[in-house]
Design an enzyme around this catalytic site. Structure first.
Site: not given
Ligand SMILES: Cc1ncc(C[n+]2csc(CCOP(=O)(O)OP(=O)(O)O)c2C)c(N)n1
Ligand SMILES: [Mg+2]
Lengths: 163, 572
Positions: B51, B113-114, B163, B480
């Site tokens: 979803e 439920f749900q 529902k 990052m």
């Molecule tokens: C749902 C979610 N969880 C955690 C983060 C924190 N976060 C920001 S950038 C990142 C790394 C992303 O890794 P990747 O997709 O491999 O991209 P890269 O930075 O390596 O290009 C994380 C864990 C986020 N932004 N969103």
């Protein structure tokens, strides 16, 4: 600074929780909150007292105004206004204390609304600081229970908060 | 007089609202509605695999078209799975309606439920939510939901539908309301004339002006008005990550985007400006850096449809609440009429300074003879697609590189989760775009971390033939996060390394698509070309890029706008 914000709200389920939720989501204070229907059954009147810097208060009024169910609002503290709070307080009143308690209640223009051999239940109406002063004067040693309504307020003079 | 069940009324209202596609996933509480969908062919349903992806698909569609996206899910887990998507849309003010099934009204509160209190759960991340209390209300509620979602400052609206509001045999008269009446909701329709006049006077008197535009310009469909005003004045323009495309990036007056990873010249120009005209942006923390050090010499004019955005973090000297298109139009008219002209001498000196900044950094990065640099990949894509593709992204270094090195000349083409920063957004958003723009090139720039957050949607792509191109900038790390750990935690890479990555080529193939791996620099351009030539195929490009690259410029935490790292070793 302390502000009293008065809100006309659609009288619908969920509207109140949106207002309360806003305050916690955005880390705003609520000191008191009162809400009840108005003479127009589709509207509720809500009064909230809060504190914050000018920027925070401005944000609170703007964010409240953004809620779809908020019809109108006013910060009563921006003009002259009347504020009242109701307090019911149960006081220990035995022996010599009994007369002393009564005297203090009279000075604050409270009313004894219920009596037992050892207890007075007192009703007091006024601005919040008057209610605070009463508690201080009577002394916490004799106070058994306190119920306060929270602040209600209305602007002085011709100003009216309505549709 | 037409008698319809609640479920039929719901679908019919969507049709009358002009909805072509809805994105969703069925379940018990929504089954009457799904049955009503089955019995008609005006409103088409796209079945996702999770979803959250349905919401991002609707979101991608909304960002690319400016129209309201629509989602349909069941109660409980179906509804809660949408929350991240709704929060993503909320933070970026994206118009959307999310229809959620609910247990029968007679069961609400009994832990049926749900059963989940979706009105309560969604409240902090929606513009508004509504629940149906009688089937007859459905057309009115649907009309209201779309109206609220799309007007004023747009945003997501949730509709909760127990529902028993959709029971097949209970029929009511169907009337689709022509107008929406809401006494307590009246978005501003024009800016204050006196304020606009004041703003124009300040603009024309400025010596070091900067125009700072945000996503509100795109949402408010005001790019033409903005472009005209900027050209008329001859002033420099920068924009936020969300505002990318609101003014042509290849134009000389455009000085790049601003903030944490903005260009050197835009952050320097902001810091040294004497007047900032902010249009449809909100001075958020990824732009301003430390607010107490923000642009000390600048006076601020702030135009926004949402009064609460004004003076929230940075005080405006001249606030203007109103729709950006009409306010900008009025400003332009006054600028043209005014006897006063911009101070040509001051402006020339200002441009000379800005051009020096621009020449100093110029988005330089070190290239290498053997390792593929992520920046090069984006530059190559920009050239190969003539800068005309829709580009969605996930969140991380790849997102910043895509935004920095793909030069967008048009609005609605750069599609990313700016406010919430939701990993997993990119692929479903790209699908929502591709479905509605089948003839356009749609690229999803992602990372090996992000893509795995909604990779199951490769299956949806197969079912509906959505030949997007997935550009996986594979640095084998949560890049990052790793960059922050390099810069702030002495390179202690706590949980930012992703060992045991899947074979993405085989994975793409398993879903029935094409996978291509690129490891050598000399293969980059030929293989990108090969992939782009496969118009009717989804191609998953797994591109091994420099594992040690950082995104620059990067603002120094808690500094002013001008405090930046320009490379691993150079701090200004
Ligand atoms: C749902 C979610 N969880 C955690 C983060 C924190 N976060 C920001 S950038 C990142 C790394 C992303 O890794 P990747 O997709 O491999 O991209 P890269 O930075 O390596 O290009 C994380 C864990 C986020 N932004 N969103
Ligand atoms: Mg990565």
């Amino acid at each position: 600074m302390r502000h009293i914000i008065s809100v006309l709200l659609e009288n619908e389920p969920g509207a109140l929780s949106r207002v309360v939720g806003l305050f916690s989501q955005r880390n705003y204070n609520i000191e008191t909150l009162t809400v009840a229907p108005t003479e127009d059954g589709t509207l509720s009147r809500l009064t909230v007292t809060t504190t914050g810097s000018d920027r925070v208060i401005e944000q609170i009024t703007k964010q409240l105004n953004k809620l779809i169910e908020v019809v109108k609002l006013v910060d009563l503290t921006e003009g002259s206004h009347i504020e009242r709070e109701l307090m019911l307080v149960k006081l220990k009143a035995t022996g010599a204390q009994r007369a002393e308690v009564k005297r203090t209640v009279d000075i604050f223009r409270g009313q004894i609304v219920d009596v037992t051999s050892s207890i007075y239940t007192v009703q007091l109406v006024g601005a919040s600081d008057k209610l605070d002063a009463f508690i201080q004067a009577i002394g916490t040693a004799v106070v058994l229970e306190v119920v306060r309504s929270g602040v209600s307020g209305i602007a002085r003079g011709e100003k009216v908060l309505s549709l | 007089m037409e008698l319809l069940s609640g479920a039929d009324m719901l679908i019919r209202s969507l049709q009358d609202e002009g909805i072509e596609y809805i994105y969703g996933y069925p379940g018990g509480a929504a089954l009457h509605i799904y049955d009503a969908l089955f019995r008609q062919d005006h409103v088409k349903h796209i079945l996702v695999r999770h979803e959250q992806a349905a919401v991002h698909m609707a979101d991608g569609y909304a960002r690319a078209t400016g129209k309201v996206g629509t989602v349909l899910v069941t109660s409980g887990p179906g509804a809660t799975n949408t929350i991240t998507g709704i929060a993503t849309a909320f933070m970026d003010s994206i118009p959307m309606v999310v229809l959620c099934g609910q247990v029968a009204s007679t069961l609400i509160g009994e832990d049926a439920f749900q059963e989940t209190d979706m009105i309560g759960v969604s409240r902090p991340v929606v513009k508004h939510n509504l629940s149906v209390r009688h089937p007859e209300e459905i057309p009115e509620i649907i009309r209201r939901a779309y109206y609220i979602a799309s007007t004023g400052r747009p945003g997501p609206v949730v509709v909760d539908i127990p529902k028993d509001m959709t029971t097949p045999n209970e029929r009511y008269e169907y009337v689709f309301p022509k107008k929406v009446k809401l006494r307590s909701y009246n978005p501003a329709v024009r800016g204050h004339a006196g304020q606009i006049k004041k703003a124009v006077d300040m603009l024309l008197a400025a010596k070091r002006p900067v125009i700072y535009a945000g996503g509100g310009v795109i949402l408010g469909k005001a790019t033409a008005q903005l472009t005209e005003l900027v050209r008329q004045l001859g002033y420099p323009i920068t924009n936020t990550l969300m505002g990318i495309g609101c003014y042509p990036a290849t134009d000389q007056q455009h000085i790049g985007w601003l903030g944490m990873h903005g260009t050197y010249e835009s952050n320097m120009a902001m810091h040294h400006s004497d007047l900032i005209l902010c249009v449809g942006a909100r001075f958020d923390d990824r732009v301003t850096n430390a607010t107490e050090k923000f642009c000390p010499g600048a006076r601020i004019v702030h135009i926004d449809i949402d009064p609460a955005s004004i003076s929230k973090t940075i005080d405006a000297d001249v606030p203007i609440v109103g729709p950006v298109d009409s306010v900008l139009k009025e400003m332009l008219a006054q600028v043209k009429e005014s006897k006063r002209k911009p101070d040509a001498e001051a402006l020339a000196a200002w441009w000379k300074q800005i051009d020096e900044w621009r020449a100093y950094h110029g988005m330089r990065y070190e290239t290498s003879d053997d390792v593929i640099k992520p920046q090069e990949v984006i530059e190559a894509l920009w050239e190969l697609t003539n800068g005309e593709a829709f580009v969605t992204s996930d969140v991380g270094q790849h997102q910043m590189f895509a935004a920095q090195y793909y030069k967008f000349d048009k609005p609605n083409r750069w599609i990313n989760s700016g406010g919430l920063g939701t990993m997993g957004f990119g692929l479903p958003a790209a699908m929502g775009v591709k479905l509605n723009f089948p003839d356009d090139e749609v690229l999803c720039v992602t990372g090996e971390g992000s893509i795995q957050m909604n990779i199951q949607e490769l299956s949806t792509c197969k079912q509906y033939n959505l030949p997007v191109k997935i550009i996986n900038l594979n640095n084998q790390a949560l890049g990052m996060v790793k960059q922050w750990q390099d810069m702030n935690y002495e390179s202690r890479h706590a949980e930012s390394y992703m060992g045991s990555l899947p074979d993405f080529v085989k994975l793409a193939e398993a879903y029935g698509h094409v996978g291509i791996r690129i490891e050598k620099k000399e293969d980059l351009v030929p293989k990108l070309k090969e992939a782009l030539a496969m118009k009717d195929k989804l191609v998953f490009l797994d591109i091994y890029v420099d594992r040690f690259e950082h995104v620059y410029p990067m603002q120094v935490a808690r500094g002013s706008m001008k405090d930046m790292w320009l490379s691993k070793t150079e701090r200004v």
